[in-house]
Design a protein around this motif. Structure first.
Motif, PDB file in Angstrom:
ATOM      1  N   VAL A  67      85.822  77.650  53.593  1.00 38.95           N
ATOM      2  CA  VAL A  67      86.319  76.269  53.718  1.00 38.95           C
ATOM      3  C   VAL A  67      87.167  76.120  54.969  1.00 38.95           C
ATOM      4  CG1 VAL A  67      87.834  74.543  52.660  1.00 38.95           C
ATOM      5  CG2 VAL A  67      86.180  75.773  51.264  1.00 38.95           C
ATOM      6  N   GLU A  68      87.975  77.113  55.265  1.00 36.44           N
ATOM      7  CA  GLU A  68      88.794  77.060  56.479  1.00 36.44           C
ATOM      8  C   GLU A  68      87.926  77.056  57.741  1.00 36.44           C
ATOM      9  OE1 GLU A  68      92.563  76.886  56.517  1.00 36.44           O
ATOM     10  OE2 GLU A  68      91.561  75.998  54.793  1.00 36.44           O
ATOM     11  N   LYS A  69      86.703  77.575  57.636  1.00 32.63           N
ATOM     12  CA  LYS A  69      85.764  77.539  58.767  1.00 32.63           C
ATOM     13  C   LYS A  69      84.958  76.231  58.796  1.00 32.63           C
ATOM     14  CE  LYS A  69      86.520  81.524  60.788  1.00 32.63           C
ATOM     15  NZ  LYS A  69      85.506  82.565  60.994  1.00 32.63           N
ATOM     16  N   GLY A  70      85.242  75.328  57.849  1.00 31.61           N
ATOM     17  CA  GLY A  70      84.588  74.025  57.867  1.00 31.61           C
ATOM     18  C   GLY A  70      83.456  73.863  56.875  1.00 31.61           C
ATOM     19  N   CYS A  71      83.195  74.885  56.061  1.00 32.20           N
ATOM     20  CA  CYS A  71      82.134  74.796  55.057  1.00 32.20           C
ATOM     21  C   CYS A  71      82.567  73.840  53.938  1.00 32.20           C
ATOM     22  CB  CYS A  71      81.850  76.184  54.484  1.00 32.20           C
ATOM     23  SG  CYS A  71      80.383  76.281  53.456  1.00 32.20           S
ATOM     24  N   THR A  72      81.602  73.116  53.376  1.00 30.22           N
ATOM     25  CA  THR A  72      81.858  72.203  52.260  1.00 30.22           C
ATOM     26  C   THR A  72      81.303  72.834  50.994  1.00 30.22           C
ATOM     27  OG1 THR A  72      81.631  70.320  53.747  1.00 30.22           O
ATOM     28  CG2 THR A  72      81.484  69.865  51.393  1.00 30.22           C
ATOM     29  N   ILE A  73      82.102  72.840  49.934  1.00 30.35           N
ATOM     30  CA  ILE A  73      81.724  73.590  48.732  1.00 30.35           C
ATOM     31  C   ILE A  73      81.866  72.727  47.489  1.00 30.35           C
ATOM     32  CG2 ILE A  73      82.360  75.548  47.253  1.00 30.35           C
ATOM     33  CD1 ILE A  73      83.049  77.085  49.805  1.00 30.35           C
ATOM     34  N   PRO A  98      74.824  78.453  55.570  1.00 27.01           N
ATOM     35  CA  PRO A  98      74.681  77.017  55.311  1.00 27.01           C
ATOM     36  C   PRO A  98      76.016  76.293  55.458  1.00 27.01           C
ATOM     37  CG  PRO A  98      74.780  78.203  53.249  1.00 27.01           C
ATOM     38  CD  PRO A  98      74.733  79.246  54.339  1.00 27.01           C
ATOM     39  N   PRO A  99      76.005  75.046  55.915  1.00 25.43           N
ATOM     40  CA  PRO A  99      77.245  74.280  55.998  1.00 25.43           C
ATOM     41  C   PRO A  99      77.718  73.759  54.645  1.00 25.43           C
ATOM     42  CG  PRO A  99      75.419  72.966  56.802  1.00 25.43           C
ATOM     43  CD  PRO A  99      74.868  74.334  56.535  1.00 25.43           C
ATOM     44  N   VAL A 100      76.798  73.767  53.647  1.00 30.74           N
ATOM     45  CA  VAL A 100      77.118  73.261  52.304  1.00 30.74           C
ATOM     46  C   VAL A 100      76.751  74.341  51.295  1.00 30.74           C
ATOM     47  CG1 VAL A 100      76.737  71.440  50.608  1.00 30.74           C
ATOM     48  CG2 VAL A 100      76.592  70.915  53.051  1.00 30.74           C
ATOM     49  N   LEU A 101      77.680  74.624  50.363  1.00 29.49           N
ATOM     50  CA  LEU A 101      77.461  75.677  49.374  1.00 29.49           C
ATOM     51  C   LEU A 101      77.688  75.119  47.975  1.00 29.49           C
ATOM     52  CD1 LEU A 101      76.793  78.703  49.316  1.00 29.49           C
ATOM     53  CD2 LEU A 101      79.247  79.183  49.466  1.00 29.49           C
ATOM     54  N   PHE A 102      76.688  75.297  47.112  1.00 29.14           N
ATOM     55  CA  PHE A 102      76.781  74.878  45.713  1.00 29.14           C
ATOM     56  C   PHE A 102      76.916  76.124  44.845  1.00 29.14           C
ATOM     57  CE2 PHE A 102      74.869  71.199  47.631  1.00 29.14           C
ATOM     58  CZ  PHE A 102      75.302  70.118  46.864  1.00 29.14           C
ATOM     59  N   LEU A 103      78.012  76.225  44.088  1.00 33.42           N
ATOM     60  CA  LEU A 103      78.300  77.395  43.266  1.00 33.42           C
ATOM     61  C   LEU A 103      78.444  76.957  41.810  1.00 33.42           C
ATOM     62  CD1 LEU A 103      81.046  78.968  45.568  1.00 33.42           C
ATOM     63  CD2 LEU A 103      78.606  79.518  45.533  1.00 33.42           C
ATOM     64  N   ASP A 104      77.466  77.319  40.979  1.00 29.52           N
ATOM     65  CA  ASP A 104      77.452  76.895  39.581  1.00 29.52           C
ATOM     66  C   ASP A 104      78.001  78.030  38.719  1.00 29.52           C
ATOM     67  OD1 ASP A 104      77.047  75.419  37.332  1.00 29.52           O
ATOM     68  OD2 ASP A 104      74.863  75.312  37.492  1.00 29.52           O
ATOM     69  N   GLU A 105      79.270  77.916  38.309  1.00 26.89           N
ATOM     70  CA  GLU A 105      79.984  78.936  37.540  1.00 26.89           C
ATOM     71  C   GLU A 105      79.818  80.319  38.185  1.00 26.89           C
ATOM     72  OE1 GLU A 105      79.749  78.816  33.297  1.00 26.89           O
ATOM     73  OE2 GLU A 105      79.267  76.687  33.279  1.00 26.89           O
ATOM     74  N   PRO A 106      80.270  80.474  39.428  1.00 27.99           N
ATOM     75  CA  PRO A 106      79.992  81.706  40.177  1.00 27.99           C
ATOM     76  C   PRO A 106      80.685  82.945  39.645  1.00 27.99           C
ATOM     77  CG  PRO A 106      81.560  80.337  41.376  1.00 27.99           C
ATOM     78  CD  PRO A 106      81.073  79.516  40.218  1.00 27.99           C
ATOM     79  N   THR A 107      81.777  82.782  38.887  1.00 29.98           N
ATOM     80  CA  THR A 107      82.523  83.970  38.433  1.00 29.98           C
ATOM     81  C   THR A 107      82.526  84.107  36.926  1.00 29.98           C
ATOM     82  OG1 THR A 107      84.616  82.758  38.404  1.00 29.98           O
ATOM     83  CG2 THR A 107      84.034  83.872  40.451  1.00 29.98           C
ATOM     84  N   SER A 108      81.576  83.466  36.247  1.00 32.70           N
ATOM     85  CA  SER A 108      81.532  83.525  34.790  1.00 32.70           C
ATOM     86  C   SER A 108      81.385  84.967  34.316  1.00 32.70           C
ATOM     87  CB  SER A 108      80.360  82.684  34.275  1.00 32.70           C
ATOM     88  OG  SER A 108      80.313  82.701  32.869  1.00 32.70           O
ATOM     89  N   GLY A 109      82.353  85.428  33.543  1.00 32.76           N
ATOM     90  CA  GLY A 109      82.290  86.761  32.956  1.00 32.76           C
ATOM     91  C   GLY A 109      82.833  87.883  33.800  1.00 32.76           C
TER      92      GLY A 109
END
Length: 565
Positions: A495-501, A467-478
């Motif tokens: 992000v360096e490849k142009g992905c928006t996060i 996907p060109p857009v990535l939503f990460l909700d507390e991805p590293t919790s714990g």
């Protein structure tokens, strides 16, 4: 027992489950009246050790005594002396705060005037008095932990065992929890606090550092930190992308670890030899932990390497226009407006219950706004939800995959959800297995994976359709520092490849990686800026060099003061 004797004595302790040695010949003495941090990554053996100390598990070899009582011979005597708060919220979510306190008081035989006085003291101490009639399930993460702690303290234990009490808790609530620990230590209670977060561990009087069941260190945190004195540097005035620069430096032989710190980079070297312009800085306990493990994971992201670069011109990719969400009379998000450009990492920060996850879910199309509009790639999530969602990868705050399915089955299922078929599906699944080292776990149920691999599987399922857009909700919790660095290698590379996060996090060292941050409080977006801009706003005469955590707390306290005026 005499004042000089240790409260907890661990001799030659080994714990084995089937063929796996979880704890390997530990010898530890824990003194009375101290704050002891039990630190290490996920799977290091922290929870097993706490349960052994509590007399809830039997050792395979060795011996543990608590206040001179043997955990095998006298577990009931030990249970009278300890308070134990498990990793998962262990209270009754369909009971109110007061009903939970009453139930646990009954179980612990706290009665009469003692009960009333204890309730009053604990409710005031934990700032829970205004919420006595609220269901525990409706409390924020920080308030749940406070209620769990209150129930644990009803009978005033000699030893308090807290298993990762700050996971999913915001910086304000964490500081409150640490403050409570100071009060408890002052009352003579010994606290053992397990954590995967090493900025917490360095607050202890003593740190026990575990790795793969072995004890790496036991003693004052400052003593271990000394091993990296003179080896830690800041890199400022970076030309070009700081993410590219970090990846390049992390792949050098003499760089042991590195992180982004706003517009700067923070490096731990193996030899202590800086390049021109590098500025020596104070080492942290986490630096010493990475050093004792032999260094971090480097700067490579196999995921980014297999992701095609996006060649679009810079444009607005995510847009929130007046997003408002009401649940009955309660406003969870109030007129949230901002935009995110392509190739940007935008962080949403805020205390538990501030409205971050609600805003997040509206932008993903998982919640319909009461008012306002959300756009992804100029597609309205209201008018064209299917097309908009096809542009999105989403990793939920809680592990949301199918626990009863194996790793292979989850990957196959989600590739189908994203309309991957035939050769494309096989290629995507095979790449995820290779990138995230899933081969030994393919037949393991997702619910039985170590936490770090659960998070990797959730990320793999979110990105397999590129996907060109990535939503990460507390991805590293714990998760532990090494796994967190692996995740941010992937994020930086994408992000360096142009992905928006877009990302939410309660950990301010992670928020430093963001290009911009939106600070959400009391359902409103109260500040937007780069990490450095937010720190600049929080400068005071007493604190001329605030951390991002200082800025988080200062800006919220300042907003509260403004509201009171």
């Amino acid at each position: 027992m005499s004042e000089t004797q240790p409260l907890v004595q661990i001799d030659n302790l080994t714990k084995q489950f089937k063929n796996q040695i979880v704890l390997d010949h530990l010898n530890i003495s824990i003194p009375k009246g101290k704050f002891v941090a039990l630190a290490g990554h996920d799977g290091a053996g922290k929870t097993t050790l706490i349960r052994l100390i509590a007399g809830l598990l039997l050792p395979t070899e060795g011996k543990i005594t608590v206040a001179e009582f043997d955990t095998v011979k006298n577990p009931q005597a030990i249970h009278q002396k300890i308070g134990y708060m498990p990793q998962r919220f262990g209270l009754y979510e369909d009971l109110t705060v007061m009903q939970n306190l009453t139930l646990y008081a009954d179980l612990q035989n706290v009665v009469g005037t003692d009960r009333e006085e204890t309730f009053k003291k604990l409710l005031a101490m934990m700032n829970l008095a205004p919420f006595v009639n609220r269901l525990a399930g409706d409390l924020s993460g920080g308030m749940k932990q406070k209620l769990g702690l209150a129930c644990t303290l009803l009978h005033k234990p000699t030893l308090l065992l807290l298993d990762e009490p700050s996971v999913g808790v915001d910086p304000i609530s964490r500081r409150e929890l640490w403050g409570f620990m100071g009060e408890l230590i002052g009352e003579g209670i010994t606290v053992i606090w397990s954590t995967a977060y090493l900025n917490e561990a360095e607050k202890g009087d003593m740190v026990i550092l575990l790795n793969e069941g072995k004890m790496l260190y036991a003693g004052p945190p400052l003593e271990l930190t000394k091993r990296v004195e003179g080896k830690v540097f800041l890199v400022k005035d970076i030309e070009g992308s700081r993410r590219t620069k970090l990846a390049e430096l992390l792949n050098r032989e003499n760089i042991e670890d590195g992180t982004i710190q706003g517009s700067e980079l923070r490096l731990v070297t193996r030899d202590g030899i800086p390049e021109e312009g590098w500025i020596p800085t104070t080492p942290r306990f986490e630096d010493a932990f990475i050093d004792i493990l032999g260094g971090g994971p480097g700067g490579r992201s196999a995921l980014a390497e297999k992701t095609p670069a996006k060649t679009e011109e810079k444009s607005i990719i995510i847009e929130a226009k007046g997003l408002t969400k009401k649940f009955g009379s309660f406003t969870a998000a109030d007129n949230i407006t901002f935009s995110v450009q392509s190739g940007e990492v935008f962080g949403l920060l805020g205390p538990n219950g501030a409205g971050k996850s609600t805003t997040f879910k509206m932008l993903c199309g998982l919640l319909r706004p009461t008012e306002g509009t959300a756009f992804v790639h100029s597609l309205s999530l209201d008018k064209a939800p299917g097309k908009a969602r096809a542009e999105i990868g989403y990793m939920a705050q809680r592990f949301s995959l199918y626990g009863g399915l194996s790793v292979q089955q989850n990957l196959d299922f989600f590739s189908g959800v994203y309309n991957l078929t035939g050769a494309k599906k096989k290629q995507a699944v095979d790449e995820m297995i290779q990138i995230f080292d899933f081969t030994p776990f393919l037949d393991v149920s997702a619910q039985n994976l170590p936490l770090g691999f659960k998070q990797r599987l959730a990320l793999a399922c979110a990105v397999m359709h590129r996907p060109p857009v990535l939503f990460l909700d507390e991805p590293t919790s714990g998760v532990d520092p090494i796994t967190r660095r692996e995740f941010w290698n992937h994020i930086n590379g994408l992000v360096e490849k142009g992905c928006t996060i877009m990302v939410t996090t309660h950990f301010m060292d992670e928020a430093e990686y963001c290009d911009r941050i939106g600070l959400v409080y009391q359902s409103k977006l109260i500040h937007i800026g780069t990490p450095d801009e937010l720190k600049e706003l929080a400068k005071t005469e007493k604190n001329p060099f605030p951390t991002l955590e200082d800025a988080f707390i200062t800006l919220i306290e300042r907003y509260d003061g403004h509201e009171k005026d």
